[in-house]
Structure formats: C-alpha cells, structure tokens
Design a protein around this motif. Sequence first.
Motif, PDB file in Angstrom:
ATOM      1  N   ASN A  64     -43.140 -24.905 -27.312  1.00 15.32           N
ATOM      2  CA  ASN A  64     -42.481 -26.133 -26.863  1.00 15.32           C
ATOM      3  C   ASN A  64     -41.933 -26.985 -28.006  1.00 15.32           C
ATOM      4  OD1 ASN A  64     -44.849 -27.044 -27.953  1.00 15.32           O
ATOM      5  ND2 ASN A  64     -45.432 -28.309 -26.208  1.00 15.32           N
ATOM      6  N   ARG A  65     -41.888 -26.468 -29.212  1.00 11.76           N
ATOM      7  CA  ARG A  65     -41.386 -27.247 -30.353  1.00 11.76           C
ATOM      8  C   ARG A  65     -39.873 -27.060 -30.477  1.00 11.76           C
ATOM      9  NH1 ARG A  65     -45.320 -29.806 -33.582  1.00 11.76           N
ATOM     10  NH2 ARG A  65     -43.436 -30.857 -34.241  1.00 11.76           N
ATOM     11  N   ARG A  66     -39.163 -27.552 -29.462  1.00 10.96           N
ATOM     12  CA  ARG A  66     -37.704 -27.516 -29.416  1.00 10.96           C
ATOM     13  C   ARG A  66     -37.195 -28.889 -29.024  1.00 10.96           C
ATOM     14  NH1 ARG A  66     -36.468 -21.675 -26.655  1.00 10.96           N
ATOM     15  NH2 ARG A  66     -38.095 -20.599 -27.795  1.00 10.96           N
ATOM     16  N   GLY A  67     -35.909 -29.118 -29.172  1.00 10.31           N
ATOM     17  CA  GLY A  67     -35.316 -30.395 -28.784  1.00 10.31           C
ATOM     18  C   GLY A  67     -35.949 -31.550 -29.548  1.00 10.31           C
ATOM     19  N   PRO A  68     -36.427 -32.574 -28.834  1.00  8.78           N
ATOM     20  CA  PRO A  68     -37.008 -33.723 -29.539  1.00  8.78           C
ATOM     21  C   PRO A  68     -38.332 -33.408 -30.236  1.00  8.78           C
ATOM     22  CG  PRO A  68     -37.201 -33.995 -27.161  1.00  8.78           C
ATOM     23  CD  PRO A  68     -36.368 -32.775 -27.398  1.00  8.78           C
ATOM     24  N   ARG A  69     -38.942 -32.274 -29.909  1.00 10.91           N
ATOM     25  CA  ARG A  69     -40.205 -31.886 -30.566  1.00 10.91           C
ATOM     26  C   ARG A  69     -39.982 -30.880 -31.689  1.00 10.91           C
ATOM     27  NH1 ARG A  69     -45.184 -30.433 -27.954  1.00 10.91           N
ATOM     28  NH2 ARG A  69     -45.881 -31.348 -29.896  1.00 10.91           N
ATOM     29  N   ALA A  70     -38.726 -30.607 -32.042  1.00 12.25           N
ATOM     30  CA  ALA A  70     -38.410 -29.679 -33.127  1.00 12.25           C
ATOM     31  C   ALA A  70     -38.804 -30.308 -34.463  1.00 12.25           C
ATOM     32  CB  ALA A  70     -36.928 -29.340 -33.111  1.00 12.25           C
ATOM     33  N   PHE A  71     -38.638 -29.554 -35.513  1.00 16.38           N
ATOM     34  CA  PHE A  71     -39.031 -30.004 -36.846  1.00 16.38           C
ATOM     35  C   PHE A  71     -37.811 -30.517 -37.601  1.00 16.38           C
ATOM     36  CE2 PHE A  71     -42.077 -26.889 -35.463  1.00 16.38           C
ATOM     37  CZ  PHE A  71     -43.277 -27.489 -35.756  1.00 16.38           C
ATOM     38  N   TYR A  72     -38.012 -31.529 -38.419  1.00 19.32           N
ATOM     39  CA  TYR A  72     -36.919 -32.067 -39.221  1.00 19.32           C
ATOM     40  C   TYR A  72     -36.849 -31.418 -40.593  1.00 19.32           C
ATOM     41  CZ  TYR A  72     -40.348 -35.044 -41.562  1.00 19.32           C
ATOM     42  OH  TYR A  72     -41.409 -35.506 -42.280  1.00 19.32           O
ATOM     43  N   ARG A  73     -37.859 -30.628 -40.948  1.00 23.88           N
ATOM     44  CA  ARG A  73     -37.875 -29.914 -42.224  1.00 23.88           C
ATOM     45  C   ARG A  73     -38.152 -28.446 -41.978  1.00 23.88           C
ATOM     46  NH1 ARG A  73     -42.104 -33.155 -45.774  1.00 23.88           N
ATOM     47  NH2 ARG A  73     -42.127 -31.151 -46.834  1.00 23.88           N
ATOM     48  N   ALA A  74     -37.403 -27.578 -42.668  1.00 22.32           N
ATOM     49  CA  ALA A  74     -37.569 -26.134 -42.505  1.00 22.32           C
ATOM     50  C   ALA A  74     -38.948 -25.677 -42.971  1.00 22.32           C
ATOM     51  CB  ALA A  74     -36.477 -25.388 -43.272  1.00 22.32           C
ATOM     52  N   ASP A  75     -39.498 -26.291 -44.014  1.00 29.82           N
ATOM     53  CA  ASP A  75     -40.811 -25.883 -44.502  1.00 29.82           C
ATOM     54  C   ASP A  75     -41.901 -26.208 -43.485  1.00 29.82           C
ATOM     55  OD1 ASP A  75     -40.310 -28.632 -45.211  1.00 29.82           O
ATOM     56  OD2 ASP A  75     -42.069 -28.573 -46.506  1.00 29.82           O
ATOM     57  N   LYS A  76     -41.727 -27.274 -42.718  1.00 30.05           N
ATOM     58  CA  LYS A  76     -42.700 -27.607 -41.669  1.00 30.05           C
ATOM     59  C   LYS A  76     -42.621 -26.603 -40.525  1.00 30.05           C
ATOM     60  CE  LYS A  76     -44.466 -31.136 -43.647  1.00 30.05           C
ATOM     61  NZ  LYS A  76     -45.840 -31.065 -44.134  1.00 30.05           N
ATOM     62  N   LEU A  77     -41.425 -26.121 -40.216  1.00 33.40           N
ATOM     63  CA  LEU A  77     -41.273 -25.067 -39.208  1.00 33.40           C
ATOM     64  C   LEU A  77     -41.975 -23.790 -39.662  1.00 33.40           C
ATOM     65  CD1 LEU A  77     -40.092 -23.730 -36.660  1.00 33.40           C
ATOM     66  CD2 LEU A  77     -37.994 -23.346 -37.973  1.00 33.40           C
ATOM     67  N   ARG A  78     -41.800 -23.418 -40.922  1.00 30.15           N
ATOM     68  CA  ARG A  78     -42.472 -22.222 -41.447  1.00 30.15           C
ATOM     69  C   ARG A  78     -43.990 -22.370 -41.383  1.00 30.15           C
ATOM     70  NH1 ARG A  78     -38.327 -22.390 -45.219  1.00 30.15           N
ATOM     71  NH2 ARG A  78     -39.665 -23.454 -46.716  1.00 30.15           N
ATOM     72  N   ASP A  79     -44.500 -23.539 -41.755  1.00 36.24           N
ATOM     73  CA  ASP A  79     -45.950 -23.781 -41.675  1.00 36.24           C
ATOM     74  C   ASP A  79     -46.433 -23.637 -40.239  1.00 36.24           C
ATOM     75  OD1 ASP A  79     -45.975 -24.301 -44.377  1.00 36.24           O
ATOM     76  OD2 ASP A  79     -46.051 -26.490 -44.141  1.00 36.24           O
ATOM     77  N   HIS A  80     -45.693 -24.170 -39.299  1.00 36.03           N
ATOM     78  CA  HIS A  80     -46.037 -24.069 -37.875  1.00 36.03           C
ATOM     79  C   HIS A  80     -46.079 -22.610 -37.434  1.00 36.03           C
ATOM     80  CE1 HIS A  80     -45.666 -24.534 -33.502  1.00 36.03           C
ATOM     81  NE2 HIS A  80     -44.594 -23.771 -33.573  1.00 36.03           N
ATOM     82  N   GLN A  81     -45.057 -21.840 -37.817  1.00 34.23           N
ATOM     83  CA  GLN A  81     -44.998 -20.442 -37.398  1.00 34.23           C
ATOM     84  C   GLN A  81     -46.120 -19.626 -38.025  1.00 34.23           C
ATOM     85  OE1 GLN A  81     -40.903 -19.647 -38.454  1.00 34.23           O
ATOM     86  NE2 GLN A  81     -40.218 -20.023 -36.349  1.00 34.23           N
ATOM     87  N   ARG A  82     -46.497 -19.942 -39.246  1.00 35.15           N
ATOM     88  CA  ARG A  82     -47.610 -19.230 -39.891  1.00 35.15           C
ATOM     89  C   ARG A  82     -48.942 -19.534 -39.211  1.00 35.15           C
ATOM     90  NH1 ARG A  82     -45.366 -20.959 -45.494  1.00 35.15           N
ATOM     91  NH2 ARG A  82     -44.071 -19.188 -46.008  1.00 35.15           N
ATOM     92  N   THR A  83     -49.176 -20.808 -38.888  1.00 32.42           N
ATOM     93  CA  THR A  83     -50.489 -21.188 -38.366  1.00 32.42           C
ATOM     94  C   THR A  83     -50.611 -20.984 -36.861  1.00 32.42           C
ATOM     95  OG1 THR A  83     -49.793 -23.504 -38.189  1.00 32.42           O
ATOM     96  CG2 THR A  83     -50.922 -22.851 -40.200  1.00 32.42           C
ATOM     97  N   LYS A  84     -49.614 -21.377 -36.099  1.00 33.09           N
ATOM     98  CA  LYS A  84     -49.716 -21.316 -34.637  1.00 33.09           C
ATOM     99  C   LYS A  84     -49.363 -19.945 -34.082  1.00 33.09           C
ATOM    100  CE  LYS A  84     -50.844 -25.583 -34.169  1.00 33.09           C
ATOM    101  NZ  LYS A  84     -52.190 -25.956 -33.797  1.00 33.09           N
ATOM    102  N   HIS A  85     -48.420 -19.259 -34.693  1.00 32.51           N
ATOM    103  CA  HIS A  85     -47.961 -17.976 -34.169  1.00 32.51           C
ATOM    104  C   HIS A  85     -48.368 -16.794 -35.032  1.00 32.51           C
ATOM    105  CE1 HIS A  85     -45.717 -20.346 -31.309  1.00 32.51           C
ATOM    106  NE2 HIS A  85     -44.999 -20.913 -32.270  1.00 32.51           N
ATOM    107  N   LYS A  86     -49.114 -17.060 -36.108  1.00 29.15           N
ATOM    108  CA  LYS A  86     -49.635 -16.013 -37.019  1.00 29.15           C
ATOM    109  C   LYS A  86     -48.523 -15.111 -37.541  1.00 29.15           C
ATOM    110  CE  LYS A  86     -53.775 -17.416 -36.023  1.00 29.15           C
ATOM    111  NZ  LYS A  86     -54.093 -18.693 -36.559  1.00 29.15           N
ATOM    112  N   MET A  87     -47.361 -15.710 -37.832  1.00 28.75           N
ATOM    113  CA  MET A  87     -46.233 -14.945 -38.369  1.00 28.75           C
ATOM    114  C   MET A  87     -46.366 -14.839 -39.879  1.00 28.75           C
ATOM    115  SD  MET A  87     -43.174 -16.600 -36.095  1.00 28.75           S
ATOM    116  CE  MET A  87     -41.899 -15.463 -36.588  1.00 28.75           C
ATOM    117  N   ALA A  88     -45.994 -13.711 -40.428  1.00 27.66           N
ATOM    118  CA  ALA A  88     -46.011 -13.514 -41.885  1.00 27.66           C
ATOM    119  C   ALA A  88     -44.601 -13.779 -42.398  1.00 27.66           C
ATOM    120  CB  ALA A  88     -46.434 -12.098 -42.226  1.00 27.66           C
ATOM    121  N   ILE A  89     -44.371 -15.010 -42.774  1.00 23.82           N
ATOM    122  CA  ILE A  89     -43.039 -15.409 -43.243  1.00 23.82           C
ATOM    123  C   ILE A  89     -43.091 -15.602 -44.746  1.00 23.82           C
ATOM    124  CG2 ILE A  89     -41.267 -17.166 -43.102  1.00 23.82           C
ATOM    125  CD1 ILE A  89     -42.179 -17.720 -40.278  1.00 23.82           C
TER     126      ILE A  89
END
Length: 89
Positions: A64-89
């Motif tokens: 649900n992190r889209r639209g008004p709940r999206a991230f304003y910084r790309a590094d914060k998006l990467r941190d989210h994907q690593r921790t919440k979705h266990k992605m190896a980025i």
Amino acid sequence: MFTTPVVPRPIARRVASRRSNVNTNPYTCNYPGCGEIINRLGDFARHQQKHGVRQHPCLVHGCNRRGPRAFYRADKLRDHQRTKHKMAI
C-alpha cells in the motif's frame, strides 16, 4: 656499560579546528505547520522533498505504499523493499 640519557618527548597537543561544527545560520522550513530548523543546507534541501509530491512508490503487488503513502526518497524505498519484502537490492 653506558646508557643514553632519557630525553623527554614533547607532549602532542590537540590543535583547535579552524572550522566550527556549529552553524550560525540555521535554515527554517517555512512550509505551513512544519517550522523545522535544520543546520546544513544539504539536509534542508532533502527535507524540502518531504513536502512535495512523493515520487517513489513501491511496485510490489499488494503493497500500500503508493500515491500519498509513497516515498519521497529513493533510498527510503530501497530500505522498505529490503526490510518489508525481503528483496535483495
């Protein structure tokens, strides 16, 4: 047996830095309701992005992190994907 006399070495002294870590001109955010005070210009520029359009949505299905709940910084998006979705980025 002859021993050489011990010559005292000078004590190293800490030299005061010419640059001070204290900024005498902090930056104040003028966005309505914010008023945060930030010392460094680079940090202030990054802070201003918080009040703009969030340009980095999470594209993982079901997130649900889209639209008004999206991230304003790309590094914060990467941190989210690593921790919440266990992605190896």
